[in-house]
Design an enzyme around this catalytic site. Structure first.
Site, PDB file in Angstrom:
ATOM      1  N   CYS A  62       9.617   8.315 -28.851  1.00  0.00           N
ATOM      2  CA  CYS A  62       9.320   9.573 -29.543  1.00  0.00           C
ATOM      3  C   CYS A  62       8.940   9.318 -30.997  1.00  0.00           C
ATOM      4  O   CYS A  62       9.811   9.124 -31.848  1.00  0.00           O
ATOM      5  CB  CYS A  62      10.510  10.521 -29.463  1.00  0.00           C
ATOM      6  N   CYS A  91      10.235  11.916 -33.461  1.00  0.00           N
ATOM      7  CA  CYS A  91      11.667  11.783 -33.788  1.00  0.00           C
ATOM      8  C   CYS A  91      11.912  10.598 -34.720  1.00  0.00           C
ATOM      9  O   CYS A  91      12.704  10.691 -35.651  1.00  0.00           O
ATOM     10  CB  CYS A  91      12.507  11.544 -32.533  1.00  0.00           C
ATOM     11  N   ASP A  92      11.304   9.472 -34.434  1.00  0.00           N
ATOM     12  CA  ASP A  92      11.706   8.213 -35.072  1.00  0.00           C
ATOM     13  C   ASP A  92      10.674   7.603 -36.013  1.00  0.00           C
ATOM     14  O   ASP A  92      10.981   6.625 -36.703  1.00  0.00           O
ATOM     15  CB  ASP A  92      12.062   7.181 -33.983  1.00  0.00           C
TER      16      ASP A  92
END
Ligand code: NDP
Length: 321
Positions: A141, A144-145
């Site tokens: 992701c 997200c990261d």
């Protein structure tokens, strides 16, 4: 002698942000929800480290902690959280009908409404080096990261819309993005391809696959292989993003709920209603486009409200003994 079958007003299947949000709303509406957590209590967020993009956490929060807090919030209003898998379903076609759910291949329960929040699982390449470094620089992701790799060199695998979108996202944050595509062309839409090709710091490598992810504790590099020539090449990277698609966890509903060709549950209009009365779908099990914790939570809220309204319109069926 017949055993009394447990009859519940609302059963929530799955314990990610969609499920817990549905639980908070359903419990507060006195639907007495029972949640079955599934095999991975807390869902995909428990495999993430820091969550920086969920509103209300100015300092960020780690995924597992957030899920524990969501559970506590759901339990505070009376949600009955049970560890268990729903392994089979028999969904009623009737308005006001009773849905039968089998738990862990054993116990059968009955539900007046069912909220599905079983999520989706990111696909991985399943290379041993990739699996070993999950959480150590390998992520599925970018949204997200990606932030943790600000100014660094990273790589992304995949040639679909997700990979193209995530490569563009990463290009804005990172120094350089190497994009590995196994074919000689990208599957992504023309618009997304154009976006990728217009960004100077994305290096697109066609006919290229991963031979090995390099690094002991964390990702330090990548050995790529050209699947036409067999030529190998090593590059230094600190983050590797896998964007080769997701699989919605909807297998137990196949043949009963309307789905698209890849298994995402179809919902009606802007609601969470499925084709079965009293069955509602929320979160990634019905969303292949946004797939964020906050959007999943939003649809979980909608599912609980839809369930509450549905129950208000149907007569409570007699309890089966
Ligand atoms: P897709 O299935 O569309 O693409 C997956 C990509 O990963 C393909 O390029 C595929 O290669 C590649 N791939 C699969 N397995 C491997 C492997 N083992 N090794 C290397 N590469 C692999 O998935 P997406 O997640 O990109 O998209 C899913 C759906 O969501 C699509 O319908 C997409 O259009 C939609 N979507 C739309 C968005 C938007 O409109 N903004 C944003 C994101 C998704 P190959 O082509 O060779 O099979």
């Amino acid at each position: 002698m017949s055993e009394k079958i447990e009859r519940l007003k609302t059963v929530i299947i799955g314990s990610g942000p969609a499920g817990y949000t549905a639980a908070i709303y359903a419990a507060r509406a006195d639907l007495k929800p029972v949640m079955y957590t599934g095999m991975e209590p807390g869902g995909q967020l428990t495999t993430t480290t820091e969550v920086d993009n969920f509103p209300g956490y100015p300092e960020g929060i780690d995924g597992p902690t957030m899920m524990v807090q969501l559970q506590q919030q759901a339990e505070r209003f009376g949600t009955d959280v049970r560890i268990g898998m729903v392994t089979a379903v028999e969904l009623s076609d009737e308005i006001g009908g009773i849905h039968k759910l089998t738990i862990d291949d054993d116990k059968v329960i009955e539900a007046e409404t069912v909220i599905i929040s079983t999520g989706a699982s990111a696909k991985y390449l399943n290379l041993p080096s990739e699996q070993r470094l999950r959480g150590g620089g390998v992520s599925a992701c970018a949204v997200c990261d990606g932030f943790f790799y600000k100014g660094q060199d990273v790589a992304i695998v995949g040639g679909g819309d997700t990979a193209a979108e995530e490569a563009s996202y990463l290009a804005n944050i990172c120094n350089k993005v190497t994009m590995l595509i196994r074919k000689d062309h990208m599957r992504a839409s023309k618009a997304m391809q154009h976006r990728v090709n217009s960004l100077k710091n994305i290096d697109v490598r066609y006919n290229t696959e991963i031979d090995e992810v390099l690094g002991d504790q964390v990702v330090e590099g990548l050995r790529m292989v050209n699947n036409q020539t067999g030529k190998k090449e090593e590059i230094a990277i600190t983050g590797l993003f896998i964007a080769i698609g997701h699989t919605p966890n909807t297998g137990i509903f196949k043949g009963q709920l309307d789905m698209d060709e890849t298994g995402y549950i179809l919902t009606q209009g802007k609601s969470t209603k499925t084709n079965k009365p009293g069955v509602f779908a929320s979160g990634d099990a019905q969303d292949k486009e946004y797939r964020q914790a906050v959007t999943a939570a939003g649809t979980g809220c909608m599912a609980a409200l839809d369930a509450e309204r549905y129950l208000a319109t149907v007569e409570t069926p007699q309890e089966v003994v």
